[in-house]
Design a protein around this motif. Structure first.
Motif, PDB file in Angstrom:
ATOM      1  N   GLU A 142       0.809  -1.351  -0.142  1.00 24.20           N
ATOM      2  CA  GLU A 142      -0.044   0.181   0.000  1.00 24.20           C
ATOM      3  C   GLU A 142       0.974   1.332   0.058  1.00 24.20           C
ATOM      4  O   GLU A 142       0.586   2.286  -0.706  1.00 24.20           O
ATOM      5  CB  GLU A 142      -0.924  -0.153   1.110  1.00 24.20           C
ATOM      6  N   ARG A 143       2.039   1.325   0.850  1.00 25.50           N
ATOM      7  CA  ARG A 143       2.974   2.260   0.954  1.00 25.50           C
ATOM      8  C   ARG A 143       3.418   2.496  -0.482  1.00 25.50           C
ATOM      9  O   ARG A 143       3.646   3.694  -1.049  1.00 25.50           O
ATOM     10  CB  ARG A 143       3.964   1.873   1.850  1.00 25.50           C
ATOM     11  N   VAL A 144       4.097   1.322  -1.303  1.00 25.42           N
ATOM     12  CA  VAL A 144       4.665   1.538  -2.314  1.00 25.42           C
ATOM     13  C   VAL A 144       3.862   2.017  -3.480  1.00 25.42           C
ATOM     14  O   VAL A 144       4.024   2.982  -4.050  1.00 25.42           O
ATOM     15  CB  VAL A 144       5.429   0.258  -2.629  1.00 25.42           C
ATOM     16  N   TRP A 145       2.706   1.239  -3.415  1.00 24.32           N
ATOM     17  CA  TRP A 145       1.840   1.463  -4.702  1.00 24.32           C
ATOM     18  C   TRP A 145       1.061   3.090  -4.412  1.00 24.32           C
ATOM     19  O   TRP A 145       0.833   3.585  -5.557  1.00 24.32           O
ATOM     20  CB  TRP A 145       1.028   0.668  -5.237  1.00 24.32           C
ATOM     21  N   GLY A 146       0.890   3.557  -3.185  1.00 30.30           N
ATOM     22  CA  GLY A 146       0.160   4.594  -2.793  1.00 30.30           C
ATOM     23  C   GLY A 146       1.172   5.805  -3.332  1.00 30.30           C
ATOM     24  O   GLY A 146       0.622   6.906  -3.998  1.00 30.30           O
ATOM     25  N   ARG A 147       2.267   5.475  -3.225  1.00 26.96           N
ATOM     26  CA  ARG A 147       3.275   6.672  -3.550  1.00 26.96           C
ATOM     27  C   ARG A 147       3.332   6.604  -5.186  1.00 26.96           C
ATOM     28  O   ARG A 147       3.669   7.681  -5.819  1.00 26.96           O
ATOM     29  CB  ARG A 147       4.873   6.426  -3.163  1.00 26.96           C
ATOM     30  N   ILE A 148       3.619   5.663  -5.841  1.00 25.45           N
ATOM     31  CA  ILE A 148       3.759   5.696  -7.220  1.00 25.45           C
ATOM     32  C   ILE A 148       2.606   6.311  -7.917  1.00 25.45           C
ATOM     33  O   ILE A 148       2.593   7.019  -8.767  1.00 25.45           O
ATOM     34  CB  ILE A 148       3.855   4.148  -7.665  1.00 25.45           C
ATOM     35  N   PHE A 149       1.184   5.946  -7.463  1.00 28.11           N
ATOM     36  CA  PHE A 149      -0.032   6.348  -7.822  1.00 28.11           C
ATOM     37  C   PHE A 149      -0.072   7.929  -7.675  1.00 28.11           C
ATOM     38  O   PHE A 149      -0.443   8.683  -8.441  1.00 28.11           O
ATOM     39  CB  PHE A 149      -1.237   5.912  -7.331  1.00 28.11           C
ATOM     40  N   ALA A 150       0.439   8.030  -6.572  1.00 30.84           N
ATOM     41  CA  ALA A 150       0.591   9.924  -6.155  1.00 30.84           C
ATOM     42  C   ALA A 150       1.353  10.562  -7.101  1.00 30.84           C
ATOM     43  O   ALA A 150       0.877  11.713  -7.490  1.00 30.84           O
ATOM     44  CB  ALA A 150       0.796   9.596  -4.515  1.00 30.84           C
ATOM     45  N   ASN A 151       2.482   9.933  -7.520  1.00 31.17           N
ATOM     46  CA  ASN A 151       3.115  10.881  -8.499  1.00 31.17           C
ATOM     47  C   ASN A 151       2.616  10.867  -9.604  1.00 31.17           C
ATOM     48  O   ASN A 151       3.086  11.847 -10.507  1.00 31.17           O
ATOM     49  CB  ASN A 151       4.438   9.620  -8.749  1.00 31.17           C
ATOM     50  N   SER A 152       1.615   9.975 -10.119  1.00 29.57           N
ATOM     51  CA  SER A 152       0.719  10.310 -11.323  1.00 29.57           C
ATOM     52  C   SER A 152      -0.443  11.040 -10.728  1.00 29.57           C
ATOM     53  O   SER A 152      -1.256  11.041 -11.787  1.00 29.57           O
ATOM     54  CB  SER A 152       0.471   9.221 -12.097  1.00 29.57           C
ATOM     55  N   ARG A 153      -0.512  11.772  -9.596  1.00 31.28           N
ATOM     56  CA  ARG A 153      -1.842  12.292  -9.133  1.00 31.28           C
ATOM     57  C   ARG A 153      -3.036  11.400  -9.211  1.00 31.28           C
ATOM     58  O   ARG A 153      -3.885  12.065  -9.563  1.00 31.28           O
ATOM     59  CB  ARG A 153      -1.841  13.650  -9.923  1.00 31.28           C
ATOM     60  N   VAL A 154      -2.860  10.293  -8.914  1.00 32.40           N
ATOM     61  CA  VAL A 154      -4.059   9.352  -9.058  1.00 32.40           C
ATOM     62  C   VAL A 154      -4.050   8.720  -7.486  1.00 32.40           C
ATOM     63  O   VAL A 154      -2.803   8.515  -6.810  1.00 32.40           O
ATOM     64  CB  VAL A 154      -3.865   8.306 -10.082  1.00 32.40           C
ATOM     65  N   GLN A 155      -5.204   8.556  -6.881  1.00 26.84           N
ATOM     66  CA  GLN A 155      -4.933   7.920  -5.658  1.00 26.84           C
ATOM     67  C   GLN A 155      -5.122   6.520  -5.686  1.00 26.84           C
ATOM     68  O   GLN A 155      -6.038   5.991  -6.525  1.00 26.84           O
ATOM     69  CB  GLN A 155      -6.327   8.378  -4.714  1.00 26.84           C
ATOM     70  N   TYR A 156      -4.409   5.662  -5.008  1.00 30.94           N
ATOM     71  CA  TYR A 156      -4.382   4.301  -4.952  1.00 30.94           C
ATOM     72  C   TYR A 156      -5.567   3.812  -4.047  1.00 30.94           C
ATOM     73  O   TYR A 156      -5.601   4.187  -2.696  1.00 30.94           O
ATOM     74  CB  TYR A 156      -3.162   3.852  -4.567  1.00 30.94           C
ATOM     75  N   ARG A 157      -6.292   3.065  -4.596  1.00 31.45           N
ATOM     76  CA  ARG A 157      -7.411   2.295  -3.682  1.00 31.45           C
ATOM     77  C   ARG A 157      -6.956   1.074  -3.492  1.00 31.45           C
ATOM     78  O   ARG A 157      -6.960   0.085  -4.325  1.00 31.45           O
ATOM     79  CB  ARG A 157      -8.623   2.146  -4.783  1.00 31.45           C
ATOM     80  N   PRO A 158      -6.441   0.758  -2.187  1.00 31.26           N
ATOM     81  CA  PRO A 158      -5.984  -0.467  -1.743  1.00 31.26           C
ATOM     82  C   PRO A 158      -7.044  -1.467  -1.920  1.00 31.26           C
ATOM     83  O   PRO A 158      -8.154  -1.402  -1.530  1.00 31.26           O
ATOM     84  CB  PRO A 158      -5.569  -0.547  -0.507  1.00 31.26           C
ATOM     85  N   PRO A 159      -6.457  -2.883  -2.262  1.00 30.56           N
ATOM     86  CA  PRO A 159      -7.385  -3.943  -2.164  1.00 30.56           C
ATOM     87  C   PRO A 159      -7.602  -4.488  -0.842  1.00 30.56           C
ATOM     88  O   PRO A 159      -7.008  -4.339   0.110  1.00 30.56           O
ATOM     89  CB  PRO A 159      -6.597  -5.016  -2.994  1.00 30.56           C
ATOM     90  N   THR A 160      -8.545  -5.372  -0.531  1.00 34.10           N
ATOM     91  CA  THR A 160      -8.621  -6.134   0.747  1.00 34.10           C
ATOM     92  C   THR A 160      -7.979  -7.517   0.573  1.00 34.10           C
ATOM     93  O   THR A 160      -8.264  -8.108  -0.605  1.00 34.10           O
ATOM     94  CB  THR A 160      -9.996  -6.168   1.092  1.00 34.10           C
ATOM     95  N   LEU A 161      -7.241  -8.029   1.460  1.00 30.05           N
ATOM     96  CA  LEU A 161      -6.785  -9.362   1.324  1.00 30.05           C
ATOM     97  C   LEU A 161      -7.759 -10.359   2.358  1.00 30.05           C
ATOM     98  O   LEU A 161      -7.970  -9.922   3.462  1.00 30.05           O
ATOM     99  CB  LEU A 161      -5.343  -9.290   1.971  1.00 30.05           C
ATOM    100  N   VAL A 162      -8.079 -11.288   2.061  1.00 26.60           N
ATOM    101  CA  VAL A 162      -8.830 -12.373   2.353  1.00 26.60           C
ATOM    102  C   VAL A 162      -8.092 -13.623   2.830  1.00 26.60           C
ATOM    103  O   VAL A 162      -7.660 -14.218   1.745  1.00 26.60           O
ATOM    104  CB  VAL A 162     -10.197 -12.778   1.810  1.00 26.60           C
ATOM    105  N   LEU A 163      -7.911 -14.031   4.186  1.00 30.70           N
ATOM    106  CA  LEU A 163      -7.447 -14.954   4.671  1.00 30.70           C
ATOM    107  C   LEU A 163      -8.287 -16.061   4.700  1.00 30.70           C
ATOM    108  O   LEU A 163      -9.437 -15.840   5.298  1.00 30.70           O
ATOM    109  CB  LEU A 163      -6.603 -14.911   5.926  1.00 30.70           C
ATOM    110  N   PHE A 164      -8.371 -17.345   3.988  1.00 29.12           N
ATOM    111  CA  PHE A 164      -9.160 -18.260   4.275  1.00 29.12           C
ATOM    112  C   PHE A 164      -8.422 -19.790   4.488  1.00 29.12           C
ATOM    113  O   PHE A 164      -7.406 -20.043   4.032  1.00 29.12           O
ATOM    114  CB  PHE A 164      -9.978 -18.403   3.178  1.00 29.12           C
ATOM    115  N   ASP A 165      -9.240 -20.523   4.822  1.00 35.41           N
ATOM    116  CA  ASP A 165      -8.715 -21.945   4.837  1.00 35.41           C
ATOM    117  C   ASP A 165      -9.952 -23.059   4.019  1.00 35.41           C
ATOM    118  O   ASP A 165     -11.131 -22.729   4.432  1.00 35.41           O
ATOM    119  CB  ASP A 165      -8.166 -22.617   5.984  1.00 35.41           C
TER     120      ASP A 165
END
Ligand SMILES: [Zn+2]
Length: 272
Positions: free
Chosen positions: A86-109
């Motif tokens: 989230e940190r890395v892609w947040g910055r990369i997107f911000a550099n293009s003036r786009v907001q990064y919308r983070p995904p949700t991670l689902v843990l399952f078994d």
């Protein structure tokens, strides 16, 4: 990996130990060895799963699942890796003036219900564009270690980063692959994006010596050619969807070295 200073992401849904309310039943999907990395589209596996079991979505299980970073060590690790992406892609997107919308991670078994259908652990990790969630069964990480001999935290992080790569593709408007050839390019781009994340994680001082080698070992271990050989004893190139081990390593390395998503254009590359 060094993740002590990394905040765990709260975008985690912990569905471990929560059934899907029904399941596939006896004789449900039999997906031969980790379909995820094999020569067919995971969505096909999901469709098969749905045909086998025509059931109404049971949203109860989803409502009951705790949200937020899990407390156990494995859950914490996964949440921290997600936090790092989230940190890395947040910055990369911000550099293009786009907001990064983070995904949700689902843990399952066992099994899990997603907007893409009902899935079994045998499929391995996958990303569902319909609900923008990554689905991770921790038993896959054990498999990675025992069956594919790709141990190490960074190998696991690579798998998460690859799925996040698919999310980035969705956000940047990649279209659904209409052929096997396109699907390979999509997969290799996700590998390259995983490398881009690795590059920046390195700059954040989150990598340790040998980490990149671990990911490369994982990429080598889970190329379609290697997997098909292990499960069937021979290789059928027409059915590759993730690319060969050598291709996966090449694109992961490219992202890792450059750190720039624009260097991950597998779609216009003359040679993969
Ligand atoms: Zn993929």
């Amino acid at each position: 990996m060094r993740l002590e200073d990394q905040d765990a992401s709260d975008n985690v849904e912990d569905r471990r130990g929560i059934g899907v309310g029904g399941g596939l039943g006896v004789g449900g999907i039999v997906v031969a060895v980790i379909a995820y990395f094999l020569g067919f589209d995971p969505m096909t596996a999901l469709n098969i799963g749905q045909q086998v079991s025509q059931m109404q979505a049971d949203t109860r299980a989803v409502r009951e699942a705790p949200h937020g970073a899990p407390k156990d060590p494995q859950g914490q690790f996964v949440a921290k890796v997600l936090g790092s992406t989230e940190r890395v892609w947040g910055r990369i997107f911000a550099n293009s003036r786009v907001q990064y919308r983070p995904p949700t991670l689902v843990l399952f078994d066992g099994q899990v219900r997603s907007a893409c259908g009902l899935a079994g652990a045998a499929m391995g990790p996958f990303y569902c564009p319909g609900d923008e969630k990554l689905y991770i069964d921790l038993s896959f990480f054990r498999d990675l270690q025992t069956r594919f001999h790709a141990p190490g935290e960074f190998a696991q992080a690579y798998v998460i980063a690859h799925e996040v790569g698919h999310h980035v593709q969705k956000l940047t408007g990649a279209r659904r692959p209409s052929s096997n050839q396109e699907s390979v390019r999509l997969e290799l781009q996700a590998d390259c994006y995983a490398g881009v994340w690795g590059h920046h994680a390195g700059e954040l001082n989150q990598l340790e010596p040998g980490d990149a080698e671990q990911a490369l070992a994982a990429a080598t271990a889970i190329g379609d050619d290697r997997l098909q050989q292990q499960s069937r004893g021979y290789v059928v190139p027409e059915s590759f969807t993730h690319g060969t081990s050598a291709q996966r390593v090449r694109w992961f390395k490219r992202g890792l070295e450059s750190g720039r998503p624009r260097d991950c254009d597998t779609f216009s590359a003359a040679q993969l």
